[in-house]
Design a protein around this motif. Structure first.
Motif, PDB file in Angstrom:
ATOM      1  N   GLY A   1       0.806  -1.212   0.000  1.00 31.52           N
ATOM      2  CA  GLY A   1       0.000   0.000   0.000  1.00 31.52           C
ATOM      3  C   GLY A   1       0.836   1.257   0.000  1.00 31.52           C
ATOM      4  O   GLY A   1       0.524   2.217  -0.720  1.00 31.52           O
TER       5      GLY A   1
ATOM      6  N   LEU B   1       2.338   1.845  -3.501  1.00 33.18           N
ATOM      7  CA  LEU B   1       1.343   2.332  -4.460  1.00 33.18           C
ATOM      8  C   LEU B   1       0.965   3.778  -4.185  1.00 33.18           C
ATOM      9  O   LEU B   1       0.775   4.573  -5.111  1.00 33.18           O
ATOM     10  CB  LEU B   1       0.104   1.430  -4.422  1.00 33.18           C
ATOM     11  CG  LEU B   1       0.309   0.005  -4.947  1.00 33.18           C
ATOM     12  CD1 LEU B   1      -0.923  -0.848  -4.685  1.00 33.18           C
ATOM     13  CD2 LEU B   1       0.645   0.017  -6.432  1.00 33.18           C
ATOM     14  N   ARG B   2       0.861   4.147  -2.926  1.00 30.03           N
ATOM     15  CA  ARG B   2       0.546   5.548  -2.593  1.00 30.03           C
ATOM     16  C   ARG B   2       1.674   6.476  -3.031  1.00 30.03           C
ATOM     17  O   ARG B   2       1.425   7.560  -3.560  1.00 30.03           O
ATOM     18  CB  ARG B   2       0.281   5.685  -1.088  1.00 30.03           C
ATOM     19  CG  ARG B   2      -1.073   5.137  -0.658  1.00 30.03           C
ATOM     20  CD  ARG B   2      -1.381   5.509   0.780  1.00 30.03           C
ATOM     21  NE  ARG B   2      -0.493   4.842   1.718  1.00 30.03           N
ATOM     22  CZ  ARG B   2      -0.726   3.631   2.226  1.00 30.03           C
ATOM     23  NH1 ARG B   2      -1.800   2.945   1.863  1.00 30.03           N
ATOM     24  NH2 ARG B   2       0.114   3.086   3.076  1.00 30.03           N
TER      25      ARG B   2
ATOM     26  N   GLY C   1       1.473   6.988  -6.705  1.00 27.65           N
ATOM     27  CA  GLY C   1       0.222   7.544  -7.187  1.00 27.65           C
ATOM     28  C   GLY C   1      -0.700   6.562  -7.877  1.00 27.65           C
ATOM     29  O   GLY C   1      -1.396   6.935  -8.831  1.00 27.65           O
ATOM     30  N   ILE C   2      -0.731   5.306  -7.406  1.00 25.55           N
ATOM     31  CA  ILE C   2      -1.607   4.290  -7.993  1.00 25.55           C
ATOM     32  C   ILE C   2      -2.657   3.890  -6.963  1.00 25.55           C
ATOM     33  O   ILE C   2      -2.344   3.671  -5.789  1.00 25.55           O
ATOM     34  CB  ILE C   2      -0.812   3.043  -8.421  1.00 25.55           C
ATOM     35  CG1 ILE C   2       0.251   3.428  -9.449  1.00 25.55           C
ATOM     36  CG2 ILE C   2      -1.734   1.971  -8.999  1.00 25.55           C
ATOM     37  CD1 ILE C   2       1.157   2.272  -9.842  1.00 25.55           C
ATOM     38  N   ASP C   3      -3.909   3.770  -7.406  1.00 24.18           N
ATOM     39  CA  ASP C   3      -4.991   3.336  -6.529  1.00 24.18           C
ATOM     40  C   ASP C   3      -4.752   1.897  -6.092  1.00 24.18           C
ATOM     41  O   ASP C   3      -4.464   1.022  -6.909  1.00 24.18           O
ATOM     42  CB  ASP C   3      -6.331   3.437  -7.275  1.00 24.18           C
ATOM     43  CG  ASP C   3      -7.535   3.214  -6.368  1.00 24.18           C
ATOM     44  OD1 ASP C   3      -7.340   2.782  -5.220  1.00 24.18           O
ATOM     45  OD2 ASP C   3      -8.658   3.481  -6.819  1.00 24.18           O
ATOM     46  N   GLU C   4      -4.874   1.640  -4.786  1.00 26.69           N
ATOM     47  CA  GLU C   4      -4.625   0.298  -4.258  1.00 26.69           C
ATOM     48  C   GLU C   4      -5.647  -0.722  -4.755  1.00 26.69           C
ATOM     49  O   GLU C   4      -5.341  -1.903  -4.907  1.00 26.69           O
ATOM     50  CB  GLU C   4      -4.648   0.310  -2.727  1.00 26.69           C
ATOM     51  CG  GLU C   4      -3.457   0.999  -2.098  1.00 26.69           C
ATOM     52  CD  GLU C   4      -3.482   0.866  -0.590  1.00 26.69           C
ATOM     53  OE1 GLU C   4      -3.488  -0.275  -0.093  1.00 26.69           O
ATOM     54  OE2 GLU C   4      -3.517   1.912   0.095  1.00 26.69           O
ATOM     55  N   ILE C   5      -6.872  -0.302  -4.997  1.00 28.02           N
ATOM     56  CA  ILE C   5      -7.923  -1.226  -5.425  1.00 28.02           C
ATOM     57  C   ILE C   5      -7.696  -1.622  -6.883  1.00 28.02           C
ATOM     58  O   ILE C   5      -7.723  -0.780  -7.774  1.00 28.02           O
ATOM     59  CB  ILE C   5      -9.325  -0.596  -5.266  1.00 28.02           C
ATOM     60  CG1 ILE C   5      -9.531  -0.109  -3.827  1.00 28.02           C
ATOM     61  CG2 ILE C   5     -10.398  -1.602  -5.654  1.00 28.02           C
ATOM     62  CD1 ILE C   5      -9.413  -1.194  -2.783  1.00 28.02           C
TER      63      ILE C   5
ATOM     64  N   ALA D   1      -4.963  -2.554  -8.282  1.00 25.82           N
ATOM     65  CA  ALA D   1      -3.752  -1.878  -8.760  1.00 25.82           C
ATOM     66  C   ALA D   1      -3.145  -2.600  -9.957  1.00 25.82           C
ATOM     67  O   ALA D   1      -2.916  -3.807  -9.921  1.00 25.82           O
ATOM     68  CB  ALA D   1      -2.732  -1.787  -7.630  1.00 25.82           C
TER      69      ALA D   1
ATOM     70  N   GLY E   1      -4.316  -6.712 -10.927  1.00 22.71           N
ATOM     71  CA  GLY E   1      -5.150  -5.736 -11.599  1.00 22.71           C
ATOM     72  C   GLY E   1      -5.497  -6.176 -13.009  1.00 22.71           C
ATOM     73  O   GLY E   1      -5.775  -7.348 -13.270  1.00 22.71           O
TER      74      GLY E   1
END
Length: 251
Positions: A129, A132-133, A136-140, A142, A177
């Motif tokens: 997490g 990804l933060r 700048g990538i959404d965790e859901i 990903a 993803g």
């Protein structure tokens, strides 16, 4: 690398050689190794890079990287001569604020836990997490190449705290993803070299396939170039984080 697991991304890509003409391309990939302190990140990197292992533990300060040249087959059968920059990051909490300087520009990430340390496994969501933060990538759902390494399988069986099935369920839940499928999972031993080369080959192959997917979709390539000076990627071999003002020709 004469044999491949036919069920792996590396194996399926290598199989394409028989149906497409081989053309060599030069390429560079930045691979990052994340996980708690003491899980064996440095030992895995050194085993893969130079086939060396030492049982002496020395905590990584900031980050180190090593370079290795390999050949990767993409989905069209093209063979790419790839330079891997493998970044080993510190697992101690006091160094995690430096993460943004090392995460940006990463093409793929290896998440590492110790099969004999349940806490290192429990912290995987935090490592994934946070990465990804930072980029700048959404965790859901990903869309980013990860693999999971359960290290130290050379431990006596009675010391195991993380069953293989539990780790594979985590990989299924986290997923790759839009790349499809669960995160690839390898149980490794830096001490005996078991599964180490195959794991890094899979990681590099995933990075190449991800870049190809971005290109086909005509979207921007997933490349987050560092905006701050401080890491000299032009130096070959190991290095450590330094706050001096290097000219940064980062990957």
């Amino acid at each position: 690398m004469s044999s491949y697991n036919p069920n792996s991304y590396a194996g399926r890509s290598a199989a394409a050689r028989s149906s497409a003409p081989a053309r060599t391309k030069k390429h560079m990939l930045k691979l990052v190794i994340l996980g708690d302190s003491g899980v064996g990140k440095t030992s895995l990197m050194n085993r893969y890079h130079s086939n060396k292992f030492t049982g002496q533990y020395k905590a990584t300060i900031g980050a180190d990287f090593l370079s290795k040249h390999v050949s990767i087959t993409d989905q069209t059968g093209n063979v790419r001569n790839v330079t891997l920059q493998i970044w080993d990051t510190a697992g101690q909490e006091r160094f995690q604020s430096l993460g943004v300087a090392f995460y940006r520009g990463a093409d793929a990430v290896a998440l590492v836990y110790d099969v004999g340390d349940a806490k290192s496994f429990d912290h995987l969501d935090n490592w994934r997490g946070e990465f990804l933060r930072q980029v700048g990538i959404d965790e859901i759902g990903a869309n980013f190449p990860f693999i999971l390494l359960g290290n130290k399988i050379d431990r006596p069986e009675g010391e195991r705290q993380v069953p293989r099935q539990q780790a594979e369920e985590w990989c299924q839940r986290a997923g790759l993803g839009s790349m499809g499928g669960p995160i690839p999972h390898f149980e490794t031993s830096a001490k005996t070299a078991e599964n180490v080369e195959g794991a890094f080959l899979e990681l590099a192959t995933l990075a190449v396939l991800h870049e190809e997917k971005n290109r086909r979709e005509a979207g921007p390539a997933l490349s987050y170039a560092p905006t701050q000076r401080g890491v000299d990627l032009r130096r070959q071999g190991g290095t450590s984080y330094d706050t001096r003002g290097y000219n940064n020709d980062c990957c």
